[in-house]
Design a protein around this motif. Structure first.
Motif, PDB file in Angstrom:
ATOM      1  N   PHE A  47      43.442  43.784  11.798  1.00  0.00           N
ATOM      2  CA  PHE A  47      42.590  42.883  11.858  1.00  0.00           C
ATOM      3  C   PHE A  47      42.247  42.479  13.046  1.00  0.00           C
ATOM      4  CE2 PHE A  47      45.710  42.131   8.839  1.00  0.00           C
ATOM      5  CZ  PHE A  47      45.256  41.913   7.022  1.00  0.00           C
ATOM      6  N   ASN A  48      40.467  42.566  12.664  1.00  0.00           N
ATOM      7  CA  ASN A  48      39.011  41.863  14.270  1.00  0.00           C
ATOM      8  C   ASN A  48      39.468  40.247  13.750  1.00  0.00           C
ATOM      9  OD1 ASN A  48      39.896  44.549  15.001  1.00  0.00           O
ATOM     10  ND2 ASN A  48      37.635  44.679  13.462  1.00  0.00           N
ATOM     11  N   SER A  49      39.589  39.744  12.852  1.00  0.00           N
ATOM     12  CA  SER A  49      38.868  38.480  12.732  1.00  0.00           C
ATOM     13  C   SER A  49      39.767  37.143  11.730  1.00  0.00           C
ATOM     14  CB  SER A  49      37.919  37.792  12.176  1.00  0.00           C
ATOM     15  OG  SER A  49      37.798  38.579  10.830  1.00  0.00           O
ATOM     16  N   TRP A  50      40.242  35.862  12.025  1.00  0.00           N
ATOM     17  CA  TRP A  50      40.970  35.077  11.211  1.00  0.00           C
ATOM     18  C   TRP A  50      40.230  35.250   9.477  1.00  0.00           C
ATOM     19  CZ3 TRP A  50      45.747  33.436   9.881  1.00  0.00           C
ATOM     20  CH2 TRP A  50      46.031  32.547   9.406  1.00  0.00           C
ATOM     21  N   GLU A  51      39.133  35.677   9.428  1.00  0.00           N
ATOM     22  CA  GLU A  51      38.797  35.788   8.451  1.00  0.00           C
ATOM     23  C   GLU A  51      39.072  37.182   7.612  1.00  0.00           C
ATOM     24  OE1 GLU A  51      36.492  35.073  10.601  1.00  0.00           O
ATOM     25  OE2 GLU A  51      36.332  32.653  10.479  1.00  0.00           O
ATOM     26  N   SER A  52      39.174  37.790   8.150  1.00  0.00           N
ATOM     27  CA  SER A  52      40.128  39.254   7.496  1.00  0.00           C
ATOM     28  C   SER A  52      41.004  38.426   7.007  1.00  0.00           C
ATOM     29  CB  SER A  52      40.120  40.228   8.322  1.00  0.00           C
ATOM     30  OG  SER A  52      40.410  40.070   9.374  1.00  0.00           O
ATOM     31  N   VAL A  53      42.123  38.149   7.739  1.00  0.00           N
ATOM     32  CA  VAL A  53      43.585  38.055   7.598  1.00  0.00           C
ATOM     33  C   VAL A  53      43.138  37.649   6.399  1.00  0.00           C
ATOM     34  CG1 VAL A  53      45.542  36.726   8.187  1.00  0.00           C
ATOM     35  CG2 VAL A  53      44.081  37.925   9.873  1.00  0.00           C
ATOM     36  N   ASP A  55      41.085  36.902   3.593  1.00  0.00           N
ATOM     37  CA  ASP A  55      40.595  37.475   2.945  1.00  0.00           C
ATOM     38  C   ASP A  55      42.092  38.556   1.930  1.00  0.00           C
ATOM     39  OD1 ASP A  55      38.212  36.198   2.927  1.00  0.00           O
ATOM     40  OD2 ASP A  55      37.067  38.000   3.898  1.00  0.00           O
ATOM     41  N   PHE A  56      42.503  39.040   3.493  1.00  0.00           N
ATOM     42  CA  PHE A  56      43.704  39.529   2.727  1.00  0.00           C
ATOM     43  C   PHE A  56      44.376  38.874   1.348  1.00  0.00           C
ATOM     44  CE2 PHE A  56      47.594  42.192   4.133  1.00  0.00           C
ATOM     45  CZ  PHE A  56      47.753  43.090   3.615  1.00  0.00           C
ATOM     46  N   THR A  59      44.571  38.833  -2.018  1.00  0.00           N
ATOM     47  CA  THR A  59      45.152  40.039  -2.369  1.00  0.00           C
ATOM     48  C   THR A  59      46.439  40.661  -2.078  1.00  0.00           C
ATOM     49  OG1 THR A  59      45.532  42.028  -0.563  1.00  0.00           O
ATOM     50  CG2 THR A  59      43.270  41.433  -0.853  1.00  0.00           C
TER      51      THR A  59
END
Length: 102
Positions: A47-53, A55-56, A59
């Motif tokens: 992950f490159n950002s907290w936002e991507s975590v 979003d993940f 799921t």
């Protein structure tokens, strides 16, 4: 964690049972990601950002992170780290809180 923060806010000396280093490491990883730095926390690998975590975690594959993400989103990593660091020894505590599972 919410109970811990509530007790501290009420002025109670609180003891948090268990080794909380894994939780602290996760929270440090959140801080790094939010500040745009890569982290070596295994749960956040790739992950490159907290936002991507975040979003993940929405799921099916990321469901194991949902509770943690919701906690961080509602309380903030800095406040959570502060609360963990407020924990006193069991012999000094007004209340003992356990986050461990049997």
């Amino acid at each position: 964690m919410t109970a811990l923060i509530d007790c501290i806010d009420d002025g109670r000396k609180t003891h948090l049972v268990g080794d909380n280093n894994d939780l602290k490491e996760l929270l440090w990883g959140v801080r790094d990601l939010k500040e745009g730095r890569p982290t070596d926390v295994a749960d956040f690998f790739g992950f490159n950002s907290w936002e991507s975590v975040v979003d993940f975690a929405k799921t099916a594959e990321g469901g194991h992170l949902t509770m943690f993400v919701n906690l961080v989103q509602s309380k903030g990593e800095k406040r959570l780290l502060w609360a963990i660091n407020q924990s006193v020894g069991e012999d000094q505590a007004d209340i003992v809180i356990s986050m461990t599972c049997p």
